[in-house]
Design an enzyme around this catalytic site. Structure first.
Site, PDB file in Angstrom:
ATOM      1  N   ARG A   1      -2.869   6.374  -0.330  1.00  0.00           N
ATOM      2  CA  ARG A   1      -3.247   6.442   1.076  1.00  0.00           C
ATOM      3  C   ARG A   1      -2.509   7.539   1.843  1.00  0.00           C
ATOM      4  O   ARG A   1      -3.101   8.529   2.221  1.00  0.00           O
ATOM      5  CB  ARG A   1      -3.030   5.093   1.760  1.00  0.00           C
ATOM      6  CG  ARG A   1      -3.785   3.948   1.102  1.00  0.00           C
ATOM      7  CD  ARG A   1      -3.773   2.695   1.946  1.00  0.00           C
ATOM      8  NE  ARG A   1      -4.771   2.759   3.004  1.00  0.00           N
ATOM      9  CZ  ARG A   1      -4.924   1.833   3.924  1.00  0.00           C
ATOM     10  NH1 ARG A   1      -4.131   0.790   3.936  1.00  0.00           N
ATOM     11  NH2 ARG A   1      -5.859   1.948   4.849  1.00  0.00           N
TER      12      ARG A   1
ATOM     13  N   TYR B   1     -15.518 -11.852  -0.142  1.00  0.00           N
ATOM     14  CA  TYR B   1     -16.266 -10.645  -0.506  1.00  0.00           C
ATOM     15  C   TYR B   1     -17.542 -11.004  -1.263  1.00  0.00           C
ATOM     16  O   TYR B   1     -18.608 -10.426  -1.021  1.00  0.00           O
ATOM     17  CB  TYR B   1     -15.401  -9.716  -1.346  1.00  0.00           C
ATOM     18  CG  TYR B   1     -14.383  -8.947  -0.545  1.00  0.00           C
ATOM     19  CD1 TYR B   1     -14.784  -8.061   0.450  1.00  0.00           C
ATOM     20  CD2 TYR B   1     -13.019  -9.094  -0.783  1.00  0.00           C
ATOM     21  CE1 TYR B   1     -13.853  -7.352   1.198  1.00  0.00           C
ATOM     22  CE2 TYR B   1     -12.087  -8.388  -0.044  1.00  0.00           C
ATOM     23  CZ  TYR B   1     -12.504  -7.518   0.944  1.00  0.00           C
ATOM     24  OH  TYR B   1     -11.579  -6.820   1.689  1.00  0.00           O
TER      25      TYR B   1
ATOM     26  N   ARG C   1       0.823  -1.212   0.000  1.00  0.00           N
ATOM     27  CA  ARG C   1       0.000   0.000   0.000  1.00  0.00           C
ATOM     28  C   ARG C   1       0.856   1.261   0.000  1.00  0.00           C
ATOM     29  O   ARG C   1       0.460   2.294   0.538  1.00  0.00           O
ATOM     30  CB  ARG C   1      -0.967   0.000   1.187  1.00  0.00           C
ATOM     31  CG  ARG C   1      -2.046  -1.082   1.067  1.00  0.00           C
ATOM     32  CD  ARG C   1      -2.995  -1.042   2.243  1.00  0.00           C
ATOM     33  NE  ARG C   1      -4.027  -2.078   2.126  1.00  0.00           N
ATOM     34  CZ  ARG C   1      -4.780  -2.502   3.117  1.00  0.00           C
ATOM     35  NH1 ARG C   1      -4.623  -1.989   4.329  1.00  0.00           N
ATOM     36  NH2 ARG C   1      -5.696  -3.425   2.930  1.00  0.00           N
TER      37      ARG C   1
ATOM     38  N   ASP D   1      -6.659  -2.895  -6.854  1.00  0.00           N
ATOM     39  CA  ASP D   1      -7.427  -3.324  -5.692  1.00  0.00           C
ATOM     40  C   ASP D   1      -7.799  -4.786  -5.881  1.00  0.00           C
ATOM     41  O   ASP D   1      -7.899  -5.277  -7.017  1.00  0.00           O
ATOM     42  CB  ASP D   1      -8.687  -2.474  -5.515  1.00  0.00           C
ATOM     43  CG  ASP D   1      -9.412  -2.796  -4.217  1.00  0.00           C
ATOM     44  OD1 ASP D   1      -9.033  -2.209  -3.176  1.00  0.00           O
ATOM     45  OD2 ASP D   1     -10.325  -3.639  -4.227  1.00  0.00           O
TER      46      ASP D   1
ATOM     47  N   ARG E   1      -5.969  12.191  -7.300  1.00  0.00           N
ATOM     48  CA  ARG E   1      -7.172  11.357  -7.332  1.00  0.00           C
ATOM     49  C   ARG E   1      -8.394  12.062  -6.737  1.00  0.00           C
ATOM     50  O   ARG E   1      -9.426  11.439  -6.498  1.00  0.00           O
ATOM     51  CB  ARG E   1      -6.916  10.065  -6.541  1.00  0.00           C
ATOM     52  CG  ARG E   1      -7.410   8.796  -7.230  1.00  0.00           C
ATOM     53  CD  ARG E   1      -7.811   7.751  -6.239  1.00  0.00           C
ATOM     54  NE  ARG E   1      -9.162   7.980  -5.740  1.00  0.00           N
ATOM     55  CZ  ARG E   1      -9.682   7.401  -4.666  1.00  0.00           C
ATOM     56  NH1 ARG E   1      -8.966   6.569  -3.950  1.00  0.00           N
ATOM     57  NH2 ARG E   1     -10.917   7.658  -4.278  1.00  0.00           N
TER      58      ARG E   1
END
Length: 361
Positions: free
Chosen positions: A47, A171, A43, A92, A56
């Site tokens: 972030r 998920y 990551r 992702d 973004r």
């Protein structure tokens, strides 16, 4: 670890690859002792970086993942800022699901949310497959990146990325993130045939997604199993291992390092190594020397600084970094990383100084 080709070898999928001879990350992944200790952070792209939030600002997460210029820029940002030894494709876990046409979105404050959960044999049979055309934007982003990341000892390897079958299934079955994975485990225990059909389908999806990245020019791949730590070793071996192994085996002919990582998987490390990875990622809950013994010979390790330590001040960071580097010497190769992803509130300057420290040691 002889199944990994040299950095200048021919790839049966792509042909001639970038010459990255001497790249420390690739050397460590092959079980060698490189010229300097390689370090990158899960990551790292996004972030915590202000430049990420700026670029973004008006773009949804999944939209950004399918915009090649934006993927390229975001992936490059931590390389420029931190001087890390590998870039990882900005993506992702649910990107291949979205590319295949499954209704999924990332909801702020929640995470991935699935429009129509998958809980029956009919639901599994209706799942779409992944076409190369659907992944074309991601492949284009990889091509843009390999043109920017350089060659030779100064070049930066690019890591491709996909979610592992179990995490994708969790998920899809839960309909979103879950603390206990009760619906997932209920399907697993009550209807093994449907469960294995689902994971078999998702293994093909993940493999197709990674093969497209390999064909476009990535230099390594990481299979990320976020939720595998929710399972016992017995259940992991019975219900998950064959499907993760199918993904990793499907990449063996590419000759690239294959990284396999999960969270809370200290008791699963031996089984995860058996799945076929060249590098096994280790979270912060287990020392690397202990992890290396559980993983066994023929594998490098990746990890494993607790991301929370980055908030504890420079002295604590140095003490922990030195400990991890010492413990990592027990493995055949070691890629320094966090034990999970960079936390959003992390000061980017702390990461930059950590890279400098690891390189100096």
């Amino acid at each position: 670890m002889s199944n990994i080709t040299t950095a200048t070898g021919l790839d049966p999928v792509h042909g001639q690859r970038r010459d990255l001879a001497g790249a420390p990350f690739l050397a460590a992944a092959r079980g060698e002792r490189p010229s300097r200790q390689p370090v990158w952070f899960m990551r790292q792209a996004g972030r915590s970086l202000p430049e990420y939030h700026a670029v973004r600002r008006n773009t949804a997460m999944l939209e950004a993942c399918f915009t090649p210029d934006l993927v390229c820029e975001i992936t490059l940002q931590p390389v420029r800022r931190h001087n890390v030894d590998a870039a990882i494709l900005y993506s992702d876990i649910v990107v291949p699901l979205r590319a295949a046409g499954i209704g999924v979105d990332i909801v702020a404050g929640t995470g991935p949310v699935v429009e129509s959960p998958v809980r029956t044999a009919a639901d599994v049979a209706a799942l779409p497959t992944l076409s190369p055309e659907a992944v074309a934007p991601i492949a284009e982003a990889v091509r843009l990146l390999t043109a920017e990341l350089g060659t030779g000892a100064e070049g930066t390897p690019l890591i491709g990325f996909a979610g592992a079958p179990f995490t994708l299934a969790s998920y899809l079955v839960e309909g979103g993130p879950s603390r206990n994975h009760e619906r997932t485990k209920a399907l697993m225990y009550s209807d093994p045939d449907t469960w294995h059909a689902l994971l078999g389908h998702l293994a093909e999806l993940a493999l197709s997604f990674l093969r497209e990245q390999v064909a476009a020019g990535v230099d390594a791949v990481q299979l990320f199993d976020s939720w595998a730590g929710a399972l016992s070793e017995r259940d992991y071996r019975r219900y998950v291992l064959p499907h993760s192994a199918a993904v990793l085996a499907g990449l063996a002919d590419c000759g690239l390092p294959r990284i396999h990582f999960g969270v809370g998987t200290g008791e699963l490390l031996g089984a995860m190594a058996e799945a076929g990875a060249d590098v096994v990622g280790v979270d912060w809950r287990i020392p690397l020397d202990v992890a290396a013994r559980r993983i066994g010979p023929g594998h490098a390790v990746q990890g494993n600084l607790d991301p929370a330590v980055l908030f504890a001040g420079s002295d604590a960071v140095e003490v922990e970094a030195r400990r991890i580097l010492a413990e990592g010497k027990a493995a055949e190769g070691h890629v320094f990383n966090l034990g999970h992803g960079v936390l959003p509130e992390t000061d980017p300057d702390v990461l930059t100084r950590l890279v400098e420290l690891v390189h100096s040691l």
